[in-house]
Motif scaffolding. Structure first.
Motif, PDB file in Angstrom:
ATOM      1  N   TRP B 103       0.823  -1.224   0.000  1.00  0.00           N
ATOM      2  CA  TRP B 103       0.000   0.000   0.000  1.00  0.00           C
ATOM      3  C   TRP B 103       0.853   1.268   0.000  1.00  0.00           C
ATOM      4  CZ3 TRP B 103      -4.522  -0.024  -1.873  1.00  0.00           C
ATOM      5  CH2 TRP B 103      -5.413  -1.075  -1.675  1.00  0.00           C
ATOM      6  N   VAL B 104       1.974   1.225   0.707  1.00  0.00           N
ATOM      7  CA  VAL B 104       2.860   2.405   0.668  1.00  0.00           C
ATOM      8  C   VAL B 104       3.361   2.596  -0.770  1.00  0.00           C
ATOM      9  CG1 VAL B 104       5.009   3.421   1.512  1.00  0.00           C
ATOM     10  CG2 VAL B 104       3.547   2.218   3.092  1.00  0.00           C
ATOM     11  N   GLY B 105       3.621   1.488  -1.444  1.00  0.00           N
ATOM     12  CA  GLY B 105       4.049   1.562  -2.844  1.00  0.00           C
ATOM     13  C   GLY B 105       2.990   2.210  -3.720  1.00  0.00           C
ATOM     14  N   ILE B 106       1.750   1.771  -3.572  1.00  0.00           N
ATOM     15  CA  ILE B 106       0.658   2.359  -4.374  1.00  0.00           C
ATOM     16  C   ILE B 106       0.579   3.867  -4.111  1.00  0.00           C
ATOM     17  CG2 ILE B 106      -1.869   2.421  -4.657  1.00  0.00           C
ATOM     18  CD1 ILE B 106      -1.009  -0.171  -5.704  1.00  0.00           C
ATOM     19  N   SER B 107       0.822   4.233  -2.855  1.00  0.00           N
ATOM     20  CA  SER B 107       0.668   5.646  -2.490  1.00  0.00           C
ATOM     21  C   SER B 107       1.687   6.541  -3.196  1.00  0.00           C
ATOM     22  CB  SER B 107       0.810   5.817  -0.975  1.00  0.00           C
ATOM     23  OG  SER B 107       2.166   5.751  -0.616  1.00  0.00           O
ATOM     24  N   HIS B 108       2.769   5.944  -3.682  1.00  0.00           N
ATOM     25  CA  HIS B 108       3.801   6.770  -4.317  1.00  0.00           C
ATOM     26  C   HIS B 108       3.348   7.369  -5.644  1.00  0.00           C
ATOM     27  CE1 HIS B 108       6.528   5.792  -1.281  1.00  0.00           C
ATOM     28  NE2 HIS B 108       7.612   6.100  -1.938  1.00  0.00           N
ATOM     29  N   PHE B 138      -5.654   7.652   0.202  1.00  0.00           N
ATOM     30  CA  PHE B 138      -6.432   6.458   0.556  1.00  0.00           C
ATOM     31  C   PHE B 138      -5.537   5.226   0.699  1.00  0.00           C
ATOM     32  CE2 PHE B 138     -10.335   8.541  -1.609  1.00  0.00           C
ATOM     33  CZ  PHE B 138     -10.557   9.277  -0.460  1.00  0.00           C
ATOM     34  N   ALA B 139      -4.488   5.139  -0.115  1.00  0.00           N
ATOM     35  CA  ALA B 139      -3.587   3.987  -0.008  1.00  0.00           C
ATOM     36  C   ALA B 139      -2.804   4.042   1.299  1.00  0.00           C
ATOM     37  CB  ALA B 139      -2.628   3.958  -1.201  1.00  0.00           C
ATOM     38  N   LEU B 140      -2.404   5.242   1.714  1.00  0.00           N
ATOM     39  CA  LEU B 140      -1.673   5.347   2.989  1.00  0.00           C
ATOM     40  C   LEU B 140      -2.565   4.959   4.156  1.00  0.00           C
ATOM     41  CD1 LEU B 140       0.525   8.534   2.499  1.00  0.00           C
ATOM     42  CD2 LEU B 140       1.324   6.219   2.906  1.00  0.00           C
ATOM     43  N   ALA B 141      -3.861   5.268   4.041  1.00  0.00           N
ATOM     44  CA  ALA B 141      -4.792   4.853   5.105  1.00  0.00           C
ATOM     45  C   ALA B 141      -4.814   3.325   5.203  1.00  0.00           C
ATOM     46  CB  ALA B 141      -6.190   5.393   4.804  1.00  0.00           C
ATOM     47  N   GLN B 142      -4.776   2.639   4.061  1.00  0.00           N
ATOM     48  CA  GLN B 142      -4.777   1.158   4.085  1.00  0.00           C
ATOM     49  C   GLN B 142      -3.462   0.636   4.657  1.00  0.00           C
ATOM     50  OE1 GLN B 142      -7.758   0.292   3.459  1.00  0.00           O
ATOM     51  NE2 GLN B 142      -8.163   2.317   2.600  1.00  0.00           N
ATOM     52  N   THR B 186       4.674  11.692   8.154  1.00  0.00           N
ATOM     53  CA  THR B 186       5.033  12.919   7.425  1.00  0.00           C
ATOM     54  C   THR B 186       4.442  12.875   6.026  1.00  0.00           C
ATOM     55  OG1 THR B 186       7.092  13.114   8.641  1.00  0.00           O
ATOM     56  CG2 THR B 186       6.998  14.284   6.549  1.00  0.00           C
ATOM     57  N   TYR B 187       4.567  11.732   5.385  1.00  0.00           N
ATOM     58  CA  TYR B 187       4.077  11.593   4.010  1.00  0.00           C
ATOM     59  C   TYR B 187       2.556  11.681   3.959  1.00  0.00           C
ATOM     60  CZ  TYR B 187       3.963   9.774  -0.767  1.00  0.00           C
ATOM     61  OH  TYR B 187       3.756   9.622  -2.111  1.00  0.00           O
ATOM     62  N   LEU B 188       1.899  11.067   4.938  1.00  0.00           N
ATOM     63  CA  LEU B 188       0.428  11.100   4.961  1.00  0.00           C
ATOM     64  C   LEU B 188      -0.072  12.542   5.137  1.00  0.00           C
ATOM     65  CD1 LEU B 188      -2.324   9.665   5.052  1.00  0.00           C
ATOM     66  CD2 LEU B 188      -2.010   9.360   7.493  1.00  0.00           C
ATOM     67  N   LEU B 189       0.536  13.245   6.107  1.00  0.00           N
ATOM     68  CA  LEU B 189       0.113  14.637   6.334  1.00  0.00           C
ATOM     69  C   LEU B 189       0.431  15.507   5.123  1.00  0.00           C
ATOM     70  CD1 LEU B 189       1.169  15.155  10.048  1.00  0.00           C
ATOM     71  CD2 LEU B 189      -1.130  15.387   9.126  1.00  0.00           C
ATOM     72  N   ALA B 190       1.656  15.338   4.594  1.00  0.00           N
ATOM     73  CA  ALA B 190       2.081  16.185   3.469  1.00  0.00           C
ATOM     74  C   ALA B 190       1.208  15.925   2.248  1.00  0.00           C
ATOM     75  CB  ALA B 190       3.545  15.918   3.142  1.00  0.00           C
ATOM     76  N   SER B 191       0.919  14.656   1.961  1.00  0.00           N
ATOM     77  CA  SER B 191       0.144  14.375   0.755  1.00  0.00           C
ATOM     78  C   SER B 191      -1.311  14.803   0.924  1.00  0.00           C
ATOM     79  CB  SER B 191       0.259  12.904   0.349  1.00  0.00           C
ATOM     80  OG  SER B 191      -0.105  12.090   1.415  1.00  0.00           O
ATOM     81  N   THR B 192      -1.831  14.757   2.155  1.00  0.00           N
ATOM     82  CA  THR B 192      -3.207  15.226   2.378  1.00  0.00           C
ATOM     83  C   THR B 192      -3.282  16.747   2.175  1.00  0.00           C
ATOM     84  OG1 THR B 192      -3.476  13.442   3.967  1.00  0.00           O
ATOM     85  CG2 THR B 192      -5.155  15.149   3.996  1.00  0.00           C
TER      86      THR B 192
END
Lengths: 173, 484
Positions: B103-108, B138-142, B186-192
């Motif tokens: 899922w982290v991969g998809i989020s990229h 959404f991918a990071l949430a998963q 950091t990535y989740l907050l930044a991407s949101t």
């Protein structure tokens, strides 16, 4: 004190809007008294106006500095407060770089985000001068002019090709 | 000898050809086929509000799968214990970590497509940047759900936070797991935030064109945006900062995920190239997933055939091909050095990968990640075929799942203590939990598509304003002005 009126002139295209800005200067309405509102970003250069002041970059740099300090504190400071010495090793430098990097970036991006809010005065739900046609591609000039200039400004805007020129009313968005 | 004679082309015939070419360019490229802004707005609003009963049936089925497979199975595991999962000696990390990395991969993809292409001013990105950014969030949430499930006693998750507790057990900032916590958050907050900022003008557009409860919600979310010069300036500067700054964050996230493995002195894991190998793997699965999402949007949402065209399939297909080549390069580099090292445990592991009980998964990984993309995506007509592109995207994601499966549970079977070697890995409750996260991801995306403008209208219009066709001699050529 001279009476000030707010006029909202709506243009269909950017060219008449740019000519209108020039005409307003000729009439003695300075750039500070004209606000351009559009549904697509229009740079100041397109209308021949001075660049807008923005503090967003300063917020970003400030946030990065604070983030770096927090990173240093977490990576070097907190182990002093709660020591866990494993295998007789203290704090290696490379792992702390990871912590410092992540916190620097995190705080920089959060401050950039908040910088947009602070500079743009978001959120702002008070009634304001706006017409929904702007998000449909129209360009609006919100003109603050002295009462005696109102008629001259209105006729100049019409002559340049404004779709409508009217007294600006603050309305709920 | 037969002689054929044909008339020299007339000037008006050439003119006709030039007009044909111009019309073809306009059909092909969204940026050259402008519509009035009001019409663009109406199309995007209609795409959000026209919902058929089939949509709700699919959403209902997905919601049931989420309730049963994700939350039901997870709750059952919490009540019964982690023994329900495939975790066992020597495969301590099981599938939860495979799915976290997946899922982290998809989020990229979101950041890559949106930020990197924005930095390089790649114009074809404009209509689907938001669709890609939504995938990231959404991918990071998963990914987070997988990590929490892996914890077992999820209510103790706050132990990861740097809060002094009664046991005075401070978190260890020198642990890769702690870096993971920092990097993913950091990535989740930044991407949101990066998703929300360019959404503000479109939310204001939606506010101006809606009524009832939608207007109330859009009004709150649009924050009072009007589109003044100052607001656009602040937004433009912020988006530039985000586009540049979020890229190193993106690279750091998957590099740090790779360090969870690479800093351990285990055969198959201890590799200096694991960082970039994981990053290219993330891009491989992420861009393939963007391709799949773009195709689904194009064929299921109203008016999306105007915004998403064959040129976009073509561009995404090219990206998938180039990234697949990059993945093959890093894979071979990693494999080669380990093979050449001569370490007996590593040799045993590499042999186990290819000839162990899961050997077919290793070969499937190579076929789906390398052979199929290379065979299909070199061809322009095949890249532009949505069924083929979707199938290749799906197969790449299966292949990337297999890659993570080989790295985690399969590689854990062979270690430096032969008396602890395993032979096979038996997955457990992680499987329904994973199926639940897939359903949750699709469900979140479907619901978001009813409420958020999936196409950034102002960015599309800005792009259309910058593009024009001019004549170079008799040939129409596309020219792009830099408006920013």
């Amino acid at each position: 004190m001279t009476e000030k009126n707010l006029l909202l002139a709506i243009f269909e295209d950017i060219d008449p809007a740019a000519r209108a800005v020039d005409k307003l200067r000729e009439l003695g309405v300075t750039d500070e008294h004209v606000t351009v509102i559009s549904g697509t970003p229009i740079t100041e250069a397109m209308l021949g106006r001075k660049p807008q002041w923005s503090n967003v970059t300063r917020f970003a740099l400030g946030g990065a500095f604070v983030g770096l300090c927090v990173g240093i504190f977490l990576a070097y400071g907190t182990p002093q407060l709660y020591p866990i010495v494993v295998n007789a090793r203290w704090i290696g430098v490379p792992p702390t770089i990871v912590v410092m990097f992540e916190l620097t970036m995190l705080l920089m991006l959060i401050s950039t985000f908040l910088g947009v809010f602070l500079d743009s005065r978001f959120p702002n739900y008070t009634p304001t001068e706006y017409v929904p046609e702007i998000s449909d591609g129209r360009i609006a000039l919100l003109i603050e002019c002295a009462g005696e200039l109102e008629r001259a400004v209105e006729s100049a805007m019409h002559a340049i090709g404004a779709e409508s020129v009217k007294r600006a009313q603050a309305e709920a968005l | 000898m037969a002689i054929s004679a044909s008339a020299l082309p007339h000037a008006h015939a050439e003119e006709h050809h030039a007009h044909d070419h111009e019309a073809e360019l306009r059909r092909e490229h969204l940026m050259l086929d402008p519509k009035p802004r009001g019409e663009l707005n109406a199309m995007v609003m209609e795409s959000m509000t026209s919902t058929s009963w089939k949509f709700w049936v699919v959403a209902g089925i997905l919601a049931v799968i989420v309730a049963v497979a994700l939350f039901g199975a997870w709750g059952y595991m919490i009540s019964e214990g982690l023994y329900l999962s495939g975790k066992n000696r020597p495969g301590y990390w099981s599938l939860f970590l495979v799915h976290t990395v997946f899922w982290v991969g998809i989020s990229h993809a979101g950041t890559f497509v949106s930020a990197l292409l924005r930095v390089f001013k790649v114009e074809f990105r404009r209509p689907f940047t938001r669709a890609a950014e939504l995938m990231t969030t959404f991918a990071l949430a998963q990914a987070g759900i997988q990590i929490f499930a892996h914890m077992g006693r999820v209510w103790l998750a706050y132990w990861m936070f740097p809060i002094p507790n009664q046991r005075q057990l401070w978190v260890n900032f020198q642990s890769p797991l702690m870096w993971d916590f920092l990097a993913i958050n950091t990535y989740l907050l930044a991407s949101t935030m990066y998703l929300f900022l360019p959404l503000i003008p479109d939310l204001a557009m939606a506010r101006d064109r809606s009524t009832g409860w939608r207007k109330s919600v859009y009004r709150i979310l649009a924050l009072g945006f009007r589109g003044t010069e100052a607001e656009w300036t602040h937004l433009r500067i912020a988006l530039n900062i985000f586009a540049f700054a979020i890229l190193p964050v993106m690279f750091s996230v998957h590099t740090i995920v790779s360090w969870d493995f690479a800093v351990a002195m285990r055969p198959g894991w201890s590799s200096t190239i694991f960082g970039p190998y994981f990053v290219i793997g993330a891009l491989q699965s992420g861009v393939a997933a963007v391709g799949m999402v773009v195709i689904v949007i194009r064929y299921t949402m109203k008016h999306m055939d105007y915004f998403i065209r064959k040129e976009h399939f073509d561009a995404i297909g090219k990206l998938m091909l180039v990234i697949s080549m990059g993945w093959a390069y890093f894979f071979f580099n990693d494999y080669m050095i380990q093979w050449y090292g001569g370490d007996s445990f590593t040799d045993a592991l590499l042999h186990f990968h290819e000839a162990g009980p899961g050997g077919w998964i290793w070969f499937m990984m190579l076929i789906t990640n390398v052979a199929i993309p290379w065979l299909v995506l070199w061809n322009k007509a095949w890249r532009r075929n949505p069924v083929l592109l979707f199938s290749v995207g799906l197969l790449i994601n299966v292949g990337m799942w297999a890659e993570r499966y080989i790295i985690v549970p399969v590689s854990l079977q062979i270690n430096r203590m032969p008396f602890l070697w395993g032979q096979d890995f038996r997955p457990g409750i992680e499987v329904p939990i994973f199926i639940g996260t897939v359903a949750f991801f699709v469900l979140l995306y479907m619901l978001a598509s009813r409420f958020l403008p999936l196409v950034p209208v102002w960015e599309v219009q800005e792009g259309q304003m910058a593009h024009s066709i001019r004549r170079y001699g008799k040939e129409p050529v596309v020219s792009v002005a830099e408006l920013e």
